[in-house]
Scaffold this motif. Structure first.
Motif, PDB file in Angstrom:
ATOM      1  N   ASN A   1       0.914  -1.157   0.000  1.00  0.00           N
ATOM      2  CA  ASN A   1       0.000   0.000   0.000  1.00  0.00           C
ATOM      3  C   ASN A   1       0.952   1.205   0.000  1.00  0.00           C
ATOM      4  O   ASN A   1       1.669   1.429   0.968  1.00  0.00           O
ATOM      5  CB  ASN A   1      -0.860  -0.056   1.263  1.00  0.00           C
ATOM      6  CG  ASN A   1      -1.791   1.126   1.488  1.00  0.00           C
ATOM      7  OD1 ASN A   1      -2.285   1.303   2.586  1.00  0.00           O
ATOM      8  ND2 ASN A   1      -2.057   1.923   0.483  1.00  0.00           N
TER       9      ASN A   1
ATOM     10  N   ASP B   1      -1.133   5.189  -3.600  1.00  0.00           N
ATOM     11  CA  ASP B   1      -2.527   5.038  -3.152  1.00  0.00           C
ATOM     12  C   ASP B   1      -2.943   6.246  -2.305  1.00  0.00           C
ATOM     13  O   ASP B   1      -4.087   6.674  -2.356  1.00  0.00           O
ATOM     14  CB  ASP B   1      -2.687   3.772  -2.309  1.00  0.00           C
ATOM     15  CG  ASP B   1      -2.382   2.499  -3.102  1.00  0.00           C
ATOM     16  OD1 ASP B   1      -2.738   2.451  -4.291  1.00  0.00           O
ATOM     17  OD2 ASP B   1      -1.793   1.565  -2.517  1.00  0.00           O
ATOM     18  N   GLN B   2      -2.008   6.727  -1.465  1.00  0.00           N
ATOM     19  CA  GLN B   2      -2.308   7.871  -0.586  1.00  0.00           C
ATOM     20  C   GLN B   2      -1.116   8.841  -0.555  1.00  0.00           C
ATOM     21  O   GLN B   2       0.034   8.406  -0.661  1.00  0.00           O
ATOM     22  CB  GLN B   2      -2.591   7.418   0.864  1.00  0.00           C
ATOM     23  CG  GLN B   2      -4.024   6.999   1.145  1.00  0.00           C
ATOM     24  CD  GLN B   2      -4.291   5.522   0.911  1.00  0.00           C
ATOM     25  OE1 GLN B   2      -3.391   4.689   1.031  1.00  0.00           O
ATOM     26  NE2 GLN B   2      -5.521   5.175   0.551  1.00  0.00           N
TER      27      GLN B   2
ATOM     28  N   TYR C   1      -4.467  11.792   2.323  1.00  0.00           N
ATOM     29  CA  TYR C   1      -5.288  12.066   1.140  1.00  0.00           C
ATOM     30  C   TYR C   1      -5.304  10.831   0.254  1.00  0.00           C
ATOM     31  O   TYR C   1      -4.241  10.281  -0.085  1.00  0.00           O
ATOM     32  CB  TYR C   1      -4.711  13.240   0.343  1.00  0.00           C
ATOM     33  CG  TYR C   1      -4.614  14.510   1.146  1.00  0.00           C
ATOM     34  CD1 TYR C   1      -5.679  15.401   1.213  1.00  0.00           C
ATOM     35  CD2 TYR C   1      -3.454  14.796   1.878  1.00  0.00           C
ATOM     36  CE1 TYR C   1      -5.592  16.568   1.979  1.00  0.00           C
ATOM     37  CE2 TYR C   1      -3.361  15.955   2.645  1.00  0.00           C
ATOM     38  CZ  TYR C   1      -4.428  16.831   2.690  1.00  0.00           C
ATOM     39  OH  TYR C   1      -4.337  17.972   3.449  1.00  0.00           O
ATOM     40  N   ASN C   2      -6.507  10.411  -0.148  1.00  0.00           N
ATOM     41  CA  ASN C   2      -6.620   9.317  -1.110  1.00  0.00           C
ATOM     42  C   ASN C   2      -6.187   9.787  -2.493  1.00  0.00           C
ATOM     43  O   ASN C   2      -6.180  10.991  -2.787  1.00  0.00           O
ATOM     44  CB  ASN C   2      -8.079   8.840  -1.182  1.00  0.00           C
ATOM     45  CG  ASN C   2      -8.450   7.931  -0.028  1.00  0.00           C
ATOM     46  OD1 ASN C   2      -7.619   7.203   0.496  1.00  0.00           O
ATOM     47  ND2 ASN C   2      -9.726   7.950   0.358  1.00  0.00           N
TER      48      ASN C   2
ATOM     49  N   CYS D   1      -5.300   6.018   8.356  1.00  0.00           N
ATOM     50  CA  CYS D   1      -4.632   5.106   7.421  1.00  0.00           C
ATOM     51  C   CYS D   1      -3.626   4.288   8.224  1.00  0.00           C
ATOM     52  O   CYS D   1      -2.634   4.836   8.718  1.00  0.00           O
ATOM     53  CB  CYS D   1      -3.927   5.908   6.330  1.00  0.00           C
ATOM     54  SG  CYS D   1      -3.008   4.868   5.182  1.00  0.00           S
TER      55      CYS D   1
ATOM     56  N   ASN E   1     -14.856   1.921   2.807  1.00  0.00           N
ATOM     57  CA  ASN E   1     -13.865   0.937   2.363  1.00  0.00           C
ATOM     58  C   ASN E   1     -14.530  -0.436   2.487  1.00  0.00           C
ATOM     59  O   ASN E   1     -15.247  -0.684   3.465  1.00  0.00           O
ATOM     60  CB  ASN E   1     -12.632   1.007   3.268  1.00  0.00           C
ATOM     61  CG  ASN E   1     -11.975   2.378   3.230  1.00  0.00           C
ATOM     62  OD1 ASN E   1     -11.306   2.720   2.275  1.00  0.00           O
ATOM     63  ND2 ASN E   1     -12.187   3.189   4.274  1.00  0.00           N
TER      64      ASN E   1
ATOM     65  N   GLU F   1     -10.545  -0.069  -1.527  1.00  0.00           N
ATOM     66  CA  GLU F   1     -10.486   1.152  -0.716  1.00  0.00           C
ATOM     67  C   GLU F   1     -11.283   2.302  -1.326  1.00  0.00           C
ATOM     68  O   GLU F   1     -11.194   2.555  -2.535  1.00  0.00           O
ATOM     69  CB  GLU F   1      -9.035   1.604  -0.547  1.00  0.00           C
ATOM     70  CG  GLU F   1      -8.273   0.802   0.461  1.00  0.00           C
ATOM     71  CD  GLU F   1      -7.000   1.517   0.897  1.00  0.00           C
ATOM     72  OE1 GLU F   1      -6.953   2.760   0.901  1.00  0.00           O
ATOM     73  OE2 GLU F   1      -6.043   0.796   1.230  1.00  0.00           O
TER      74      GLU F   1
ATOM     75  N   GLY G   1     -11.989   5.768  -2.565  1.00  0.00           N
ATOM     76  CA  GLY G   1     -11.129   6.804  -3.162  1.00  0.00           C
ATOM     77  C   GLY G   1      -9.886   6.287  -3.839  1.00  0.00           C
ATOM     78  O   GLY G   1      -9.034   7.089  -4.260  1.00  0.00           O
ATOM     79  N   VAL G   2      -9.733   4.962  -3.963  1.00  0.00           N
ATOM     80  CA  VAL G   2      -8.523   4.408  -4.576  1.00  0.00           C
ATOM     81  C   VAL G   2      -8.840   3.217  -5.489  1.00  0.00           C
ATOM     82  O   VAL G   2      -8.432   3.164  -6.647  1.00  0.00           O
ATOM     83  CB  VAL G   2      -7.497   3.915  -3.506  1.00  0.00           C
ATOM     84  CG1 VAL G   2      -6.198   3.468  -4.173  1.00  0.00           C
ATOM     85  CG2 VAL G   2      -7.215   4.982  -2.467  1.00  0.00           C
TER      86      VAL G   2
ATOM     87  N   THR H   1      -6.334  -2.157  -3.127  1.00  0.00           N
ATOM     88  CA  THR H   1      -4.913  -1.935  -2.830  1.00  0.00           C
ATOM     89  C   THR H   1      -4.296  -3.256  -2.368  1.00  0.00           C
ATOM     90  O   THR H   1      -5.017  -4.210  -2.064  1.00  0.00           O
ATOM     91  CB  THR H   1      -4.740  -0.866  -1.718  1.00  0.00           C
ATOM     92  OG1 THR H   1      -5.505  -1.277  -0.572  1.00  0.00           O
ATOM     93  CG2 THR H   1      -5.226   0.494  -2.188  1.00  0.00           C
TER      94      THR H   1
ATOM     95  N   CYS I   1      -4.510  -2.935   3.388  1.00  0.00           N
ATOM     96  CA  CYS I   1      -5.185  -1.805   4.049  1.00  0.00           C
ATOM     97  C   CYS I   1      -5.131  -2.071   5.552  1.00  0.00           C
ATOM     98  O   CYS I   1      -5.716  -3.044   6.041  1.00  0.00           O
ATOM     99  CB  CYS I   1      -6.627  -1.700   3.558  1.00  0.00           C
ATOM    100  SG  CYS I   1      -7.532  -0.373   4.372  1.00  0.00           S
TER     101      CYS I   1
END
Ligand SMILES: N[C@@H](CCC[C@H](N)C(=O)O)C(=O)O
Length: 276
Positions: free
Chosen positions: A13, A45-46, A65-66, A75, A192, A210, A212-213, A216, A219
């Motif tokens: 991730n 991813d973030q 932030y995503n 996170c 999520n 996830e 906003g992504v 992954t 997580c």
């Protein structure tokens, strides 16, 4: 704006880490999306931003932030990378850290080798606080998606998670159901989505779509939420090893009202600069 960054990951991730203490960083959702873009930017991813704390009890503040530019509350993999980042960049000499996040204070311990243990706080199970639309709290809820009814648990680790038990994670409909549940009307802040396969009371497998992504490789908060959901149903022990596509995390939770502990690795990949 020229930015120094560090590329890190927790079990695959991956993160762009920005030190906003030693340099001036001004982010916008558009800049975050550019940084996270795997073709046009660094790719991650973030994006994680490390700042000076506002809370006097914290050593740092970190913001998450995503890849889609949305700011989120928590996170887990990022928290472990944050701890390693501030040590490696010599922003602290401490092995025990307290960090301020949008989900509250987290306590982290740097262990031997690349391992970091994080007190992720007490999971939130009241539907209204997840947030999830349900009349009363329960270990599982029926959720109608596209004419089919699925059984889900709703858990917040500061950020919202839906957890579904599946027979086999390898064939679970992660890419079909994930986006539909992520934006389901009963999860007003999106969610999520974890697909959990139980192998024994001590071991489980998990894939997470996830918010906003997309899916992954791991997580951290998803692993905590999955362990909590399974423990509430008496399906696992207090300590459970959760195998994600990128590797395993050890999660410990002894029941309602108690904090969740997550232990796993944090890896530095490289340092770079980008003009945004
Ligand atoms: N990868 C993370 C979770 C990041 C935030 C999540 N996508 C959300 O929107 O809440 C983890 O390791 O916990």
């Amino acid at each position: 704006m020229r930015l120094k960054f560090t590329k890190m990951h927790g079990l695959g991730n991956d993160f762009v880490m920005l030190d906003a203490i030693s340099q001036r960083v001004k982010l916008s959702p558009d800049k975050i999306r550019r940084l996270a873009d795997r073709n046009l930017g660094v790719g991650c991813d973030q994006v994680l931003l490390v700042e000076a704390p506002r809370n006097p009890d914290a050593d740092f503040r970190y913001r998450i932030y995503n890849a889609d530019g949305s700011e989120v509350e928590n996170c887990g993999n990022g928290a472990r990378c944050f701890a390693r980042f501030v040590r490696e960049r010599r922003l602290t000499g401490k092995n025990q850290l307290t960090v301020e996040t949008a989900a509250g204070l987290l306590r982290l311990s740097l262990l031997e080798r690349d391992q970091v243990s994080v007190d992720m706080g007490v999971p939130v199970l009241e539907p209204a606080d997840v947030p999830f639309d349900a009349d009363r709290r329960a270990p599982t809820y029926p959720l109608e998606v596209d004419g089919e009814v699925y059984t889900v648990s709703a858990v917040s680790m500061g950020n919202p998670h839906a957890v579904l038990l599946v027979e086999d994670v390898a064939t679970a409909p992660v890419h079909k159901l994930g986006p539909l549940i992520e934006r389901h009307a009963r999860f007003p802040n999106r969610v999520n989505v974890g697909f959990l396969q139980l192998d024994s009371p001590e071991e489980a497998r998990l894939r997470v779509f996830e918010r906003g992504v997309g899916e992954t490789r791991a997580c951290g908060t998803g692993a905590c939420a999955a362990a909590v959901a399974a423990r509430l149903r008496d399906l696992v022990d207090d300590s459970v090893k959760i195998h994600l596509p990128g590797g395993a995390l050890t999660i410990h939770w002894s029941g309602p009202g108690q904090p969740v502990t997550m232990t796993g690795p944090a890896t530095t990949v490289y340092h770079g600069q980008i003009v945004l």
